[in-house]
Design an enzyme around this catalytic site. Structure first.
Site, PDB file in Angstrom:
ATOM      1  N   LYS A 110       0.826  -1.218   0.000  1.00  0.00           N
ATOM      2  CA  LYS A 110       0.000   0.000   0.000  1.00  0.00           C
ATOM      3  C   LYS A 110       0.858   1.265   0.000  1.00  0.00           C
ATOM      4  O   LYS A 110       0.622   2.177  -0.762  1.00  0.00           O
ATOM      5  CB  LYS A 110      -0.902   0.048   1.247  1.00  0.00           C
ATOM      6  CG  LYS A 110      -2.009  -0.964   1.277  1.00  0.00           C
ATOM      7  CD  LYS A 110      -2.967  -0.687   2.442  1.00  0.00           C
ATOM      8  CE  LYS A 110      -2.309  -0.724   3.816  1.00  0.00           C
ATOM      9  NZ  LYS A 110      -1.761  -2.021   4.202  1.00  0.00           N
ATOM     10  N   ARG A 140      -9.301   2.098   9.004  1.00  0.00           N
ATOM     11  CA  ARG A 140      -8.857   0.767   9.420  1.00  0.00           C
ATOM     12  C   ARG A 140     -10.018  -0.053   9.973  1.00  0.00           C
ATOM     13  O   ARG A 140      -9.855  -1.220  10.266  1.00  0.00           O
ATOM     14  CB  ARG A 140      -7.835   0.872  10.541  1.00  0.00           C
ATOM     15  CG  ARG A 140      -6.366   1.077  10.186  1.00  0.00           C
ATOM     16  CD  ARG A 140      -5.772   0.030   9.320  1.00  0.00           C
ATOM     17  NE  ARG A 140      -4.424  -0.379   9.664  1.00  0.00           N
ATOM     18  CZ  ARG A 140      -3.312   0.229   9.294  1.00  0.00           C
ATOM     19  NH1 ARG A 140      -3.336   1.313   8.582  1.00  0.00           N
ATOM     20  NH2 ARG A 140      -2.137  -0.262   9.636  1.00  0.00           N
ATOM     21  N   ARG A 182      11.516  -5.899   4.772  1.00  0.00           N
ATOM     22  CA  ARG A 182      11.318  -4.455   4.573  1.00  0.00           C
ATOM     23  C   ARG A 182      12.258  -3.643   5.480  1.00  0.00           C
ATOM     24  O   ARG A 182      12.430  -3.961   6.646  1.00  0.00           O
ATOM     25  CB  ARG A 182       9.858  -4.106   4.894  1.00  0.00           C
ATOM     26  CG  ARG A 182       9.576  -2.609   4.818  1.00  0.00           C
ATOM     27  CD  ARG A 182       8.133  -2.324   4.592  1.00  0.00           C
ATOM     28  NE  ARG A 182       7.282  -2.643   5.726  1.00  0.00           N
ATOM     29  CZ  ARG A 182       5.965  -2.494   5.703  1.00  0.00           C
ATOM     30  NH1 ARG A 182       5.355  -2.070   4.607  1.00  0.00           N
ATOM     31  NH2 ARG A 182       5.248  -2.782   6.763  1.00  0.00           N
ATOM     32  N   ARG A 227      11.120  -1.487  10.917  1.00  0.00           N
ATOM     33  CA  ARG A 227      10.102  -0.917  11.804  1.00  0.00           C
ATOM     34  C   ARG A 227       9.868  -1.890  12.957  1.00  0.00           C
ATOM     35  O   ARG A 227       9.804  -3.089  12.733  1.00  0.00           O
ATOM     36  CB  ARG A 227       8.781  -0.746  11.035  1.00  0.00           C
ATOM     37  CG  ARG A 227       8.666   0.559  10.294  1.00  0.00           C
ATOM     38  CD  ARG A 227       7.492   0.580   9.356  1.00  0.00           C
ATOM     39  NE  ARG A 227       6.237   0.094   9.928  1.00  0.00           N
ATOM     40  CZ  ARG A 227       5.072   0.134   9.279  1.00  0.00           C
ATOM     41  NH1 ARG A 227       5.005   0.628   8.045  1.00  0.00           N
ATOM     42  NH2 ARG A 227       3.974  -0.323   9.832  1.00  0.00           N
ATOM     43  N   ARG A 238      -0.788  -8.052  13.498  1.00  0.00           N
ATOM     44  CA  ARG A 238      -1.336  -7.052  12.566  1.00  0.00           C
ATOM     45  C   ARG A 238      -2.240  -7.734  11.537  1.00  0.00           C
ATOM     46  O   ARG A 238      -3.259  -7.173  11.137  1.00  0.00           O
ATOM     47  CB  ARG A 238      -0.194  -6.304  11.875  1.00  0.00           C
ATOM     48  CG  ARG A 238       0.492  -5.313  12.822  1.00  0.00           C
ATOM     49  CD  ARG A 238       1.820  -4.827  12.275  1.00  0.00           C
ATOM     50  NE  ARG A 238       1.695  -4.061  11.055  1.00  0.00           N
ATOM     51  CZ  ARG A 238       2.691  -3.882  10.194  1.00  0.00           C
ATOM     52  NH1 ARG A 238       3.880  -4.440  10.409  1.00  0.00           N
ATOM     53  NH2 ARG A 238       2.506  -3.153   9.127  1.00  0.00           N
TER      54      ARG A 238
HETATM   55  P1  AMP Z   1       0.803   1.453   8.741  1.00  0.00           P
HETATM   56  O1  AMP Z   1       1.998   2.296   8.516  1.00  0.00           O
HETATM   57  O2  AMP Z   1      -0.392   1.890   7.930  1.00  0.00           O
HETATM   58  O3  AMP Z   1       1.093  -0.033   8.592  1.00  0.00           O
HETATM   59  O4  AMP Z   1       0.356   1.669  10.266  1.00  0.00           O
HETATM   60  C1  AMP Z   1       1.206   1.301  11.327  1.00  0.00           C
HETATM   61  C2  AMP Z   1       0.434   1.280  12.630  1.00  0.00           C
HETATM   62  O5  AMP Z   1      -0.093   2.581  12.895  1.00  0.00           O
HETATM   63  C3  AMP Z   1      -0.787   0.367  12.655  1.00  0.00           C
HETATM   64  O6  AMP Z   1      -0.438  -0.981  12.960  1.00  0.00           O
HETATM   65  C4  AMP Z   1      -1.602   1.018  13.773  1.00  0.00           C
HETATM   66  O7  AMP Z   1      -1.082   0.720  15.046  1.00  0.00           O
HETATM   67  C5  AMP Z   1      -1.369   2.493  13.521  1.00  0.00           C
HETATM   68  N1  AMP Z   1      -2.373   3.053  12.592  1.00  0.00           N
HETATM   69  C6  AMP Z   1      -2.163   3.545  11.343  1.00  0.00           C
HETATM   70  N2  AMP Z   1      -3.298   3.966  10.782  1.00  0.00           N
HETATM   71  C7  AMP Z   1      -4.283   3.731  11.704  1.00  0.00           C
HETATM   72  C8  AMP Z   1      -5.683   3.916  11.723  1.00  0.00           C
HETATM   73  N3  AMP Z   1      -6.348   4.426  10.671  1.00  0.00           N
HETATM   74  N4  AMP Z   1      -6.360   3.555  12.854  1.00  0.00           N
HETATM   75  C9  AMP Z   1      -5.731   3.050  13.923  1.00  0.00           C
HETATM   76  N5  AMP Z   1      -4.409   2.815  13.959  1.00  0.00           N
HETATM   77  C10 AMP Z   1      -3.673   3.154  12.870  1.00  0.00           C
END
Ligand code: AMP
Length: 208
Positions: free
Chosen positions: A13, A88, A124, A156, A167
């Site tokens: 994504k 989400r 990654r 990360r 996740r």
């Molecule tokens: P990502 O970079 O999109 O994989 O997001 C990393 C982490 O950020 C996720 O596992 C959540 O803990 C938090 N996060 C990101 N976007 C959201 C969202 N829309 N709602 C809740 N938590 C989020």
């Protein structure tokens, strides 16, 4: 064009949302990137989000929704945007839908199998500015250093294998129901194949 990119962690994504945003001339808006920036800056929001993110769980809706609605109200998002990592869950989608700036044209669903997800995430590496690499698929020119800013690449904390599995289960339980929520606005794109091929397929699908 107002788009959402949906798919399990590791579907690509972030990488694809950046490429497609550049091609369409709209901002790429990643709630994950915004939250990581808050953590790096040591803000109150960052402190609240940090532990939750390290465990691979979702940050409380109210916190994420507030920063997201603020961001899409900015001038550069007036002609469209790509949301990466938001919504989400169905509650976030309902709040977005009720916002005057939250009309969504299409939802790009990147489809990929779980074995490939784990392979992609475990390889990654990211720089502090958010540039993304993969040790096999997209290595940097100099080992462990970002091509664009020379910063050290790291994994990360939430890309560790046990967190990835968490996740994935959060994705299935909370995020996957969005496929039903968005219904006919969903366009499915195969998330395997080369990054260039996938970008092409996404652009064809959203312009159709
Ligand atoms: P990502 O970079 O999109 O994989 O997001 C990393 C982490 O950020 C996720 O596992 C959540 O803990 C938090 N996060 C990101 N976007 C959201 C969202 N829309 N709602 C809740 N938590 C989020």
């Amino acid at each position: 064009m107002r788009l959402i990119f949906l798919g399990p962690p590791g579907a690509g994504k972030g990488t694809q949302a950046k490429r497609v945003a550049a091609a369409l001339g709209v901002p790429h808006i990643s709630t994950g990137d915004m939250l990581r920036a808050q953590i790096a800056a040591g803000t109150a929001l960052g402190r609240q989000a940090d532990g939750v993110m390290k465990r691979g769980e979702l940050v409380p809706d109210d916190l994420v929704v507030a920063i997201l609605l603020d961001r899409i109200a900015a001038d550069d998002a007036a002609n469209g945007f790509i949301l990466d990592g938001f919504p989400r869950n169905v509650r976030q989608a309902q709040i977005l839908q009720a916002d005057p700036d939250g009309r969504i044209d299409r939802v790009v669903l990147l489809v990929i199998d779980e074995e490939e997800v784990v392979r992609r995430i475990s390889g990654r590496r990211c720089c502090p500015e958010g540039h993304i690499y993969h040790i096999d698929d997209q290595p940097p020119l100099k080992a462990n250093l970002c091509d664009e800013d020379g910063e050290l690449l790291v994994q990360r904390p939430d890309d560790a294998e046990d967190v990835v599995l968490n996740r994935l289960s959060v994705y299935h339980a909370s995020t996957e129901p969005l496929i039903g929520f968005y219904g006919e606005r969903i366009v499915e794109v195969d998330g395997s194949g080369s990054p260039d091929q996938i970008t092409r397929h996404i652009l064809e699908a959203v312009r159709a």
